[in-house]
Scaffold this active site. Structure first.
Site, PDB file in Angstrom:
ATOM      1  N   GLY A   1      50.447 -51.481 -84.015  1.00  0.00           N
ATOM      2  CA  GLY A   1      50.648 -50.888 -85.340  1.00  0.00           C
ATOM      3  C   GLY A   1      49.436 -50.190 -85.931  1.00  0.00           C
TER       4      GLY A   1
ATOM      5  CG  ASN B   1      49.639 -44.191 -84.621  1.00  0.00           C
ATOM      6  OD1 ASN B   1      49.067 -43.172 -84.990  1.00  0.00           O
ATOM      7  ND2 ASN B   1      49.585 -44.628 -83.373  1.00  0.00           N
TER       8      ASN B   1
ATOM      9  NE  ARG C   1      69.862 -50.545 -76.627  1.00  0.00           N
ATOM     10  CZ  ARG C   1      68.612 -50.774 -76.263  1.00  0.00           C
ATOM     11  NH1 ARG C   1      68.301 -51.899 -75.652  1.00  0.00           N
ATOM     12  NH2 ARG C   1      67.674 -49.925 -76.530  1.00  0.00           N
TER      13      ARG C   1
ATOM     14  CG  ASN D   1      57.859 -40.318 -81.072  1.00  0.00           C
ATOM     15  OD1 ASN D   1      57.559 -41.499 -81.254  1.00  0.00           O
ATOM     16  ND2 ASN D   1      57.698 -39.722 -79.897  1.00  0.00           N
TER      17      ASN D   1
ATOM     18  CG  HIS E   1      54.152 -38.361 -76.665  1.00  0.00           C
ATOM     19  ND1 HIS E   1      54.790 -39.406 -76.020  1.00  0.00           N
ATOM     20  CD2 HIS E   1      53.498 -37.664 -75.708  1.00  0.00           C
ATOM     21  CE1 HIS E   1      54.543 -39.323 -74.724  1.00  0.00           C
ATOM     22  NE2 HIS E   1      53.754 -38.277 -74.506  1.00  0.00           N
TER      23      HIS E   1
ATOM     24  CG  ASP F   1      58.439 -37.779 -75.689  1.00  0.00           C
ATOM     25  OD1 ASP F   1      58.604 -38.424 -76.738  1.00  0.00           O
ATOM     26  OD2 ASP F   1      57.967 -38.296 -74.658  1.00  0.00           O
TER      27      ASP F   1
ATOM     28  CB  ALA G   1      44.620 -36.797 -81.930  1.00  0.00           C
ATOM     29  CD  GLU G   2      48.200 -41.838 -80.800  1.00  0.00           C
ATOM     30  OE1 GLU G   2      48.975 -42.639 -81.317  1.00  0.00           O
ATOM     31  OE2 GLU G   2      47.802 -41.961 -79.628  1.00  0.00           O
TER      32      GLU G   2
HETATM   33  C1  GAR Z   1      50.409 -44.925 -79.772  1.00  0.00           C
HETATM   34  O1  GAR Z   1      49.391 -44.454 -78.936  1.00  0.00           O
HETATM   35  C2  GAR Z   1      51.581 -43.971 -79.758  1.00  0.00           C
HETATM   36  O2  GAR Z   1      51.196 -42.629 -79.658  1.00  0.00           O
HETATM   37  C3  GAR Z   1      52.288 -44.431 -78.519  1.00  0.00           C
HETATM   38  O3  GAR Z   1      52.227 -45.838 -78.583  1.00  0.00           O
HETATM   39  C4  GAR Z   1      51.017 -46.207 -79.226  1.00  0.00           C
HETATM   40  C5  GAR Z   1      51.312 -47.216 -80.327  1.00  0.00           C
HETATM   41  O4  GAR Z   1      50.120 -47.748 -80.844  1.00  0.00           O
HETATM   42  N1  GAR Z   1      53.629 -43.956 -78.476  1.00  0.00           N
HETATM   43  C6  GAR Z   1      54.213 -43.538 -77.350  1.00  0.00           C
HETATM   44  O5  GAR Z   1      53.665 -43.581 -76.267  1.00  0.00           O
HETATM   45  C7  GAR Z   1      55.622 -43.011 -77.523  1.00  0.00           C
HETATM   46  N2  GAR Z   1      56.069 -42.291 -76.375  1.00  0.00           N
HETATM   47  P1  GAR Z   1      50.074 -48.475 -82.239  1.00  0.00           P
HETATM   48  O6  GAR Z   1      51.147 -49.575 -82.199  1.00  0.00           O
HETATM   49  O7  GAR Z   1      48.697 -49.032 -82.321  1.00  0.00           O
HETATM   50  O8  GAR Z   1      50.345 -47.456 -83.311  1.00  0.00           O
END
Ligand code: GAR
Length: 212
Positions: free
Chosen positions: A12, A14, A66, A108, A110, A151, A180-181
């Site tokens: 978490g 992000n 599901r 999302n 990525h 994606d 970046a993220e």
């Molecule tokens: C992040 O790096 C995000 O970009 C990636 O999972 C991680 C989650 O980290 N998402 C993907 O790969 C989706 N295809 P976080 O839980 O620390 O935010």
């Protein structure tokens, strides 16, 4: 106020960047209404609770089929009257019913520059392993709207990050997150909250200059 729900599966960081952005005012007009994880042990849920945000676990494991899981997730999202759903490291495929209901209302993050290193099987550390294997010198992160593909939705923001010689996947992952993220995800939320984003024929138009 934009009512936001964040879907998570892991640490978490992000999610934390969004929480911080709301607290320090870099994200405006936004209320973080709920955080939902498929994994009850996700540290992301602790982050939400610490900040007084609803933290729910909705796991496919807790449903016989599901479809029952999909319906439960759908119902919770509807009940919270969300304007935007943020997938922040959510490792469950979003059911088509939810994608259709929330067209251009799901984003999302990525950890690569789409269309490189994305699609089925590319998530988390694997993305960085593949980037290093290929020997790219630049990678980065992408925020995109979610459509029915993996994606493949309209790209909202991207930011490039340099690969350094000798990087391990973990080192690269950390740099991509930091540089970046954690920047472009909060930026995407505030752009949407302030009506600065339009989607037209699969392309995102930004109604404001951004400096990623
Ligand atoms: C992040 O790096 C995000 O970009 C990636 O999972 C991680 C989650 O980290 N998402 C993907 O790969 C989706 N295809 P976080 O839980 O620390 O935010």
């Amino acid at each position: 106020m934009l009512r936001v729900g964040v879907l998570v599966s892991g640490g978490g960081t992000n999610l934390q960047a969004i929480i911080n952005g709301i607290q320090d005012g870099t994200i405006t007009n936004t209320e973080l209404v709920t955080v939902i994880s498929n994994n009850k042990n996700a540290f992301a849920l602790e982050r939400a609770k610490k900040h007084g945000i609803e933290a729910l676990c909705i796991s496919p494991k807790d449903y016989e089929t599901r479809e029952q899981f999909n319906d439960a997730l759908y119902d919770v999202l509807e009940d919270r009257a969300l304007d935007l759903i943020v997938l922040a490291g959510f490792l469950v495929v979003i059911p088509e019913k939810i994608i259709k209901r929330y067209e251009n209302q799901i984003i999302n993050i990525h950890p690569s520059l789409i269309p490189s290193f994305c699609g089925t099987g590319y998530y988390g550390l694997k993305v960085h392993e593949k980037a290093l294997e290929r020997g790219v010198k630049i990678t980065g992160a992408t925020v995109h709207f979610v459509d029915c593909g993996t994606d493949t939705g309209p790209i909202l923001l991207q930011k490039a990050v340099a690969v350094k010689q000798g990087d391990t996947p973990k080192q690269l992952q950390q740099r991509v997150m930091e540089e970046a993220e954690w920047k472009i995800l909060p930026q995407a939320v505030t752009l949407i909250a302030n009506h600065k984003v339009r989607v037209d024929k699969g392309q995102v138009l930004l109604l404001e200059e951004t400096s990623c």
